[in-house]
Scaffold this active site. Structure first.
Site, PDB file in Angstrom:
ATOM      1  N   CYS A  23       5.232  -1.197  -4.423  1.00 18.97           N
ATOM      2  CA  CYS A  23       6.390  -1.074  -5.333  1.00 18.97           C
ATOM      3  C   CYS A  23       7.507  -2.058  -4.952  1.00 18.97           C
ATOM      4  O   CYS A  23       7.689  -3.087  -5.609  1.00 18.97           O
ATOM      5  CB  CYS A  23       6.940   0.352  -5.340  1.00 18.97           C
ATOM      6  SG  CYS A  23       5.782   1.590  -5.979  1.00 18.97           S
ATOM      7  N   SER A  25       8.359  -4.041  -2.010  1.00 22.25           N
ATOM      8  CA  SER A  25       8.221  -5.374  -1.404  1.00 22.25           C
ATOM      9  C   SER A  25       7.476  -6.379  -2.284  1.00 22.25           C
ATOM     10  O   SER A  25       7.866  -7.556  -2.308  1.00 22.25           O
ATOM     11  CB  SER A  25       7.642  -5.307   0.016  1.00 22.25           C
ATOM     12  OG  SER A  25       6.354  -4.749   0.027  1.00 22.25           O
ATOM     13  N   ASP A 135      13.189   4.253  -2.644  1.00 18.88           N
ATOM     14  CA  ASP A 135      11.761   4.287  -2.939  1.00 18.88           C
ATOM     15  C   ASP A 135      11.545   4.858  -4.352  1.00 18.88           C
ATOM     16  O   ASP A 135      11.899   6.011  -4.611  1.00 18.88           O
ATOM     17  CB  ASP A 135      11.085   5.182  -1.886  1.00 18.88           C
ATOM     18  CG  ASP A 135       9.579   5.206  -2.022  1.00 18.88           C
ATOM     19  OD1 ASP A 135       9.071   4.721  -3.049  1.00 18.88           O
ATOM     20  OD2 ASP A 135       8.929   5.714  -1.100  1.00 18.88           O
TER      21      ASP A 135
HETATM   22  P1  4NP Z   1       6.692   1.175  -1.683  1.00 22.05           P
HETATM   23  O1  4NP Z   1       6.522   2.614  -2.406  1.00 22.05           O
HETATM   24  O2  4NP Z   1       6.888   1.479  -0.198  1.00 22.05           O
HETATM   25  O3  4NP Z   1       7.907   0.617  -2.312  1.00 22.05           O
HETATM   26  O4  4NP Z   1       5.430   0.404  -1.966  1.00 22.05           O
HETATM   27  C1  4NP Z   1       5.613   3.572  -2.011  1.00 22.05           C
HETATM   28  C2  4NP Z   1       4.288   3.443  -2.381  1.00 22.05           C
HETATM   29  C3  4NP Z   1       3.379   4.417  -2.039  1.00 22.05           C
HETATM   30  C4  4NP Z   1       3.791   5.547  -1.337  1.00 22.05           C
HETATM   31  C5  4NP Z   1       5.121   5.682  -0.971  1.00 22.05           C
HETATM   32  C6  4NP Z   1       6.022   4.691  -1.315  1.00 22.05           C
HETATM   33  N1  4NP Z   1       2.864   6.565  -1.016  1.00 22.05           N
HETATM   34  O5  4NP Z   1       3.281   7.618  -0.530  1.00 22.05           O
HETATM   35  O6  4NP Z   1       1.640   6.364  -1.225  1.00 22.05           O
END
Ligand code: 4NP
Length: 171
Positions: A23, A25, A135
């Site tokens: 998401c 990065s 997030d």
């Molecule tokens: P990111 O978001 O760190 O911005 O890629 C997330 C993607 C997946 C998860 C958590 C945050 N997950 O829990 O799978």
């Protein structure tokens, strides 16, 4: 800063890091690359992204991130998630963490005397009062739009700093 193959232009390498690398990065990577291209700096930059976790290794960015980015003209379709490694601290000049938790994990794994300068991206380059890129994974569409707003302005500031360092390196 390293020299490019023709030895005349300095190269700067930049790695964006979040938790999943699907998401925030990869969005940071795509936005930064597009803005670097607009400034004619892409040839002097090595740009990548990674996750502190291995959870989504090999996967493309989240569909919601791709759609939100696509609406603003950024293409993320060819990116694939990978986990950050200790070698990254010698391969990159800048490592930009998306939130405090990512920053803490990276600080804990950075080997001594390595090349990378580790930053909390928005604290050091953001133009809003937020120090973390929230997030968006468990939230709605608004979260993905906010991620883009924050990353677009931080990209401008980081590019200003890099452009200034390249110009200085030339003189
Ligand atoms: P990111 O978001 O760190 O911005 O890629 C997330 C993607 C997946 C998860 C958590 C945050 N997950 O829990 O799978």
């Amino acid at each position: 800063m390293h020299r490019s193959s023709n030895q005349s232009l300095p190269m700067v390498s930049v790695l964006f890091v979040c938790l999943g690398n699907i998401c925030r990065s990869p969005t940071a990577e795509a936005v930064f690359r597009a803005k670097a291209q607009k400034r004619g700096l892409e040839q002097q930059l090595i740009i990548d992204s990674a996750g502190t976790s291995h959870w989504h290794q090999g996967n493309p960015p989240d569909k919601r991130s791709q759609e939100a980015a696509g609406r603003r003209g950024y293409n993320m379709a060819r990116l694939k998630a990978r986990q950050v490694t200790s070698d990254d601290f010698d391969r990159f000049d800048f490592i930009l963490a998306m939130d405090e938790s990512n920053y803490g994990d990276l600080a804990a794994m950075q080997p001594p005397n390595t090349r990378a300068a580790l930053h909390l991206y928005l604290r050091d380059f953001g133009q809003h009062n937020l120090h973390e890129v929230p997030d968006p994974y468990y939230g709605g569409t608004d979260g993905f739009e906010q991620v883009l707003d924050l990353l677009e302005s931080a990209s401008d500031s980081l590019l200003d700093a890099i452009e200034a360092s390249i110009t200085k390196g030339r003189s």
